[in-house]
Write a protein that holds these residues in place. Structure first.
Motif, mmCIF file in Angstrom:
data_model
loop_
_atom_site.group_PDB
_atom_site.id
_atom_site.type_symbol
_atom_site.label_atom_id
_atom_site.label_comp_id
_atom_site.label_asym_id
_atom_site.label_seq_id
_atom_site.Cartn_x
_atom_site.Cartn_y
_atom_site.Cartn_z
ATOM 1 N N ILE A 18 -7.290 8.779 0.511
ATOM 2 C CA ILE A 18 -5.918 8.910 1.043
ATOM 3 C C ILE A 18 -4.934 8.865 -0.126
ATOM 4 O O ILE A 18 -5.062 8.014 -1.017
ATOM 5 C CB ILE A 18 -5.574 7.727 1.971
ATOM 6 C CG1 ILE A 18 -6.641 7.546 3.052
ATOM 7 C CG2 ILE A 18 -4.197 7.909 2.589
ATOM 8 C CD1 ILE A 18 -6.487 6.246 3.830
ATOM 9 N N ASP A 60 -12.183 5.656 -0.001
ATOM 10 C CA ASP A 60 -11.254 4.666 -0.572
ATOM 11 C C ASP A 60 -11.905 3.309 -0.810
ATOM 12 O O ASP A 60 -11.205 2.328 -1.094
ATOM 13 C CB ASP A 60 -10.039 4.499 0.359
ATOM 14 C CG ASP A 60 -9.103 5.688 0.288
ATOM 15 O OD1 ASP A 60 -8.541 5.923 -0.795
ATOM 16 O OD2 ASP A 60 -8.961 6.402 1.303
ATOM 17 N N PHE A 63 -11.218 0.490 -3.410
ATOM 18 C CA PHE A 63 -10.036 -0.372 -3.273
ATOM 19 C C PHE A 63 -10.397 -1.561 -2.374
ATOM 20 O O PHE A 63 -9.840 -1.773 -1.301
ATOM 21 C CB PHE A 63 -8.849 0.423 -2.730
ATOM 22 C CG PHE A 63 -8.502 1.603 -3.597
ATOM 23 C CD1 PHE A 63 -8.072 1.408 -4.906
ATOM 24 C CD2 PHE A 63 -8.638 2.905 -3.140
ATOM 25 C CE1 PHE A 63 -7.782 2.485 -5.735
ATOM 26 C CE2 PHE A 63 -8.352 3.993 -3.950
ATOM 27 C CZ PHE A 63 -7.923 3.780 -5.249
ATOM 28 N N GLU A 65 -9.984 -4.668 -2.367
ATOM 29 C CA GLU A 65 -9.035 -5.734 -2.022
ATOM 30 C C GLU A 65 -8.571 -5.645 -0.568
ATOM 31 O O GLU A 65 -8.260 -6.660 0.062
ATOM 32 C CB GLU A 65 -7.809 -5.645 -2.932
ATOM 33 C CG GLU A 65 -6.710 -6.614 -2.549
ATOM 34 C CD GLU A 65 -5.483 -6.481 -3.405
ATOM 35 O OE1 GLU A 65 -5.159 -7.451 -4.091
ATOM 36 O OE2 GLU A 65 -4.841 -5.410 -3.413
ATOM 37 N N ASP A 66 -8.527 -4.437 -0.037
ATOM 38 C CA ASP A 66 -7.976 -4.272 1.311
ATOM 39 C C ASP A 66 -8.891 -4.772 2.418
ATOM 40 O O ASP A 66 -8.470 -4.897 3.558
ATOM 41 C CB ASP A 66 -7.614 -2.791 1.538
ATOM 42 C CG ASP A 66 -6.477 -2.381 0.631
ATOM 43 O OD1 ASP A 66 -5.545 -3.179 0.474
ATOM 44 O OD2 ASP A 66 -6.537 -1.280 0.057
ATOM 45 N N ARG A 85 -10.757 3.856 6.911
ATOM 46 C CA ARG A 85 -11.217 2.736 6.088
ATOM 47 C C ARG A 85 -11.818 1.591 6.913
ATOM 48 O O ARG A 85 -12.319 0.623 6.349
ATOM 49 C CB ARG A 85 -10.053 2.217 5.228
ATOM 50 C CG ARG A 85 -9.461 3.292 4.313
ATOM 51 C CD ARG A 85 -8.642 2.694 3.197
ATOM 52 N NE ARG A 85 -9.446 1.797 2.392
ATOM 53 C CZ ARG A 85 -8.957 0.986 1.452
ATOM 54 N NH1 ARG A 85 -7.660 0.982 1.211
ATOM 55 N NH2 ARG A 85 -9.743 0.193 0.758
ATOM 56 N N GLY A 115 -4.132 -5.685 0.499
ATOM 57 C CA GLY A 115 -3.071 -5.385 -0.464
ATOM 58 C C GLY A 115 -1.708 -5.860 -0.002
ATOM 59 O O GLY A 115 -0.761 -5.929 -0.787
ATOM 60 N N ARG A 131 0.305 -0.412 7.268
ATOM 61 C CA ARG A 131 -1.115 -0.796 7.337
ATOM 62 C C ARG A 131 -1.343 -2.179 7.958
ATOM 63 O O ARG A 131 -2.455 -2.504 8.338
ATOM 64 C CB ARG A 131 -1.718 -0.800 5.935
ATOM 65 C CG ARG A 131 -1.649 0.529 5.203
ATOM 66 C CD ARG A 131 -2.637 1.528 5.776
ATOM 67 N NE ARG A 131 -2.563 2.781 5.051
ATOM 68 C CZ ARG A 131 -3.273 3.049 3.969
ATOM 69 N NH1 ARG A 131 -4.118 2.153 3.487
ATOM 70 N NH2 ARG A 131 -3.160 4.217 3.375
ATOM 71 N N LEU A 160 3.635 1.317 0.017
ATOM 72 C CA LEU A 160 2.319 1.211 0.643
ATOM 73 C C LEU A 160 1.977 -0.224 1.021
ATOM 74 O O LEU A 160 1.727 -0.545 2.177
ATOM 75 C CB LEU A 160 1.243 1.807 -0.286
ATOM 76 C CG LEU A 160 -0.204 1.705 0.210
ATOM 77 C CD1 LEU A 160 -0.397 2.408 1.547
ATOM 78 C CD2 LEU A 160 -1.182 2.245 -0.833
ATOM 79 N N HIS A 161 1.945 -1.107 0.026
ATOM 80 C CA HIS A 161 1.540 -2.493 0.265
ATOM 81 C C HIS A 161 2.547 -3.460 -0.364
ATOM 82 O O HIS A 161 3.238 -3.096 -1.320
ATOM 83 C CB HIS A 161 0.174 -2.758 -0.376
ATOM 84 C CG HIS A 161 -0.978 -2.115 0.339
ATOM 85 N ND1 HIS A 161 -1.910 -1.326 -0.298
ATOM 86 C CD2 HIS A 161 -1.358 -2.170 1.638
ATOM 87 C CE1 HIS A 161 -2.821 -0.916 0.576
ATOM 88 N NE2 HIS A 161 -2.504 -1.403 1.755
ATOM 89 N N LEU A 242 -4.633 7.982 -6.279
ATOM 90 C CA LEU A 242 -4.919 7.640 -4.875
ATOM 91 C C LEU A 242 -4.043 6.468 -4.416
ATOM 92 O O LEU A 242 -4.429 5.707 -3.515
ATOM 93 C CB LEU A 242 -6.400 7.266 -4.711
ATOM 94 C CG LEU A 242 -7.415 8.371 -5.005
ATOM 95 C CD1 LEU A 242 -8.840 7.845 -4.832
ATOM 96 C CD2 LEU A 242 -7.203 9.566 -4.076
ATOM 97 N N ASP A 243 -2.902 6.283 -5.062
ATOM 98 C CA ASP A 243 -1.977 5.193 -4.715
ATOM 99 C C ASP A 243 -2.554 3.808 -4.985
ATOM 100 O O ASP A 243 -2.067 2.814 -4.434
ATOM 101 C CB ASP A 243 -1.559 5.237 -3.230
ATOM 102 C CG ASP A 243 -0.876 6.521 -2.823
ATOM 103 O OD1 ASP A 243 -0.248 7.157 -3.699
ATOM 104 O OD2 ASP A 243 -0.953 6.874 -1.634
ATOM 105 N N GLY A 244 -3.595 3.734 -5.796
ATOM 106 C CA GLY A 244 -4.229 2.435 -6.041
ATOM 107 C C GLY A 244 -3.748 1.810 -7.338
ATOM 108 O O GLY A 244 -3.475 2.501 -8.319
ATOM 109 N N CYS A 248 -5.886 -3.733 -6.305
ATOM 110 C CA CYS A 248 -6.722 -3.125 -5.249
ATOM 111 C C CYS A 248 -8.194 -3.079 -5.599
ATOM 112 O O CYS A 248 -9.046 -3.022 -4.731
ATOM 113 C CB CYS A 248 -6.306 -1.688 -4.982
ATOM 114 S SG CYS A 248 -4.595 -1.347 -5.140
HETATM 115 C C1 CIR Z 1 -5.286 3.875 0.554
HETATM 116 O O1 CIR Z 1 -4.316 4.591 0.831
HETATM 117 O O2 CIR Z 1 -5.764 3.070 1.350
HETATM 118 C C2 CIR Z 1 -5.909 3.993 -0.812
HETATM 119 N N1 CIR Z 1 -5.854 5.358 -1.238
HETATM 120 C C3 CIR Z 1 -5.194 3.101 -1.792
HETATM 121 C C4 CIR Z 1 -5.321 1.668 -1.468
HETATM 122 C C5 CIR Z 1 -4.636 0.795 -2.453
HETATM 123 N N2 CIR Z 1 -4.901 -0.571 -2.186
HETATM 124 C C6 CIR Z 1 -4.095 -1.572 -2.473
HETATM 125 O O3 CIR Z 1 -2.964 -1.382 -2.926
HETATM 126 N N3 CIR Z 1 -4.515 -2.808 -2.200
#
Ligand code: CIR
Length: 253
Positions: A18, A60, A63, A65-66, A85, A115, A131, A160-161, A242-244, A248
């Protein structure tokens, strides 16, 4: 102090992860090299690193941590906000049994991404994002209280987080970008401002008094070093696509 970290290698399927970054597709081979350097940096900070194999079913899943919140008293497995996810949690659940006797689980309709949770001592700030919803936060706070800890929610803008914009570096120091810098909630901390043009560096991690920072953000690095930390710079280019960010990629406990 942290003793261990759990990481998951990026799989080839990460190219389908993502993203909103608009930076192109990640290069898997380069991501693997960057991931190895990340693991090495955690080891340099004194951690035992548990490296899980890539899981190609989940683009994903690096990452990690999520998928969970690991506290000194219990582990809380999340219910990730992105549908693609959701299945990632089964993998972490298996591993956590080796380290925790108390494992809690966030259930529907609760949604939580790790996150969005920032640890400050025994208090946990939980960002309400696309999220992480209120029900998920309520469940996490319930589990924290059951184990003698506390939690509170934080309103968020379009980010995002929670930890995309704010990171706690212990000793009352908090790095923050954008609106988080102004947020009344965080005024009690010694706030270290991350400029807009370096906002990616607001996601950095404290590991046993060193701070891992992304490579290429000189002002942020200087600010953090000015607060008395030694830093380790890591190239995060492929994960950023990937925005990570740095947090993460591991669960530290
Ligand atoms: C997502 O959108 O879930 C992943 N592409 C990126 C997750 C990043 N995770 C985080 O900041 N803890």
């Amino acid at each position: 102090m942290f003793k261990r970290a759990i990481v998951r290698k990026p799989g080839k399927s990460m190219v389908g992860g993502i993203t909103t970054a608009g930076l192109g597709k990640p290069d898997h081979a380069l991501a693997l090299i960057q991931h190895e350097a990340y693991v090495e940096a955690l080891r340099e900070c004194g951690l035992e690193v548990i490296v899980l194999p890539a899981d190609e079913r989940y683009p994903d899943s690096t990452f990690i941590e999520d998928t969970a919140l690991l506290t000194p008293k219990c582990a809380i497995v999340t219910n990730p906000g992105a549908l693609s996810r959701r299945g990632e949690t089964a993998g972490i659940l298996k591993v956590l049994g080796d380290f925790y006797s108390d494992i809690e689980k966030v259930r529907e309709p609760g949604k939580v991404d790790g996150g969005d949770i920032m640890m400050v001592g025994s208090h946990y700030y939980i960002g309400l994002s696309a999220r992480t919803n209120k029900d998920g936060a309520r469940q996490v706070i319930g589990y924290l209280e059951k184990h003698g800890m506390t939690g509170s929610t934080v309103k968020m803008g379009k980010i995002l987080h929670l930890k995309t914009g704010v990171s706690y570096l212990e000793r009352n120091n908090l790095v923050a970008s954008g609106l988080f810098f102004e947020s009344a909630e965080f005024h009690k901390f010694n706030r270290l401002k991350i400029d807009y043009d370096e906002s990616y560096a607001a996601n950095c991690i404290w590991v046993n008094d060193k701070v891992l920072v992304p490579k290429g953000y000189p002002k942020a690095k200087k600010t953090i070093e000015g607060a008395g930390y030694s830093t380790i710079e890591l190239d995060m280019s492929e994960f950023r696509k990937l925005d990570g960010g740095l947090s993460c990629l591991s669960l530290r406990f």
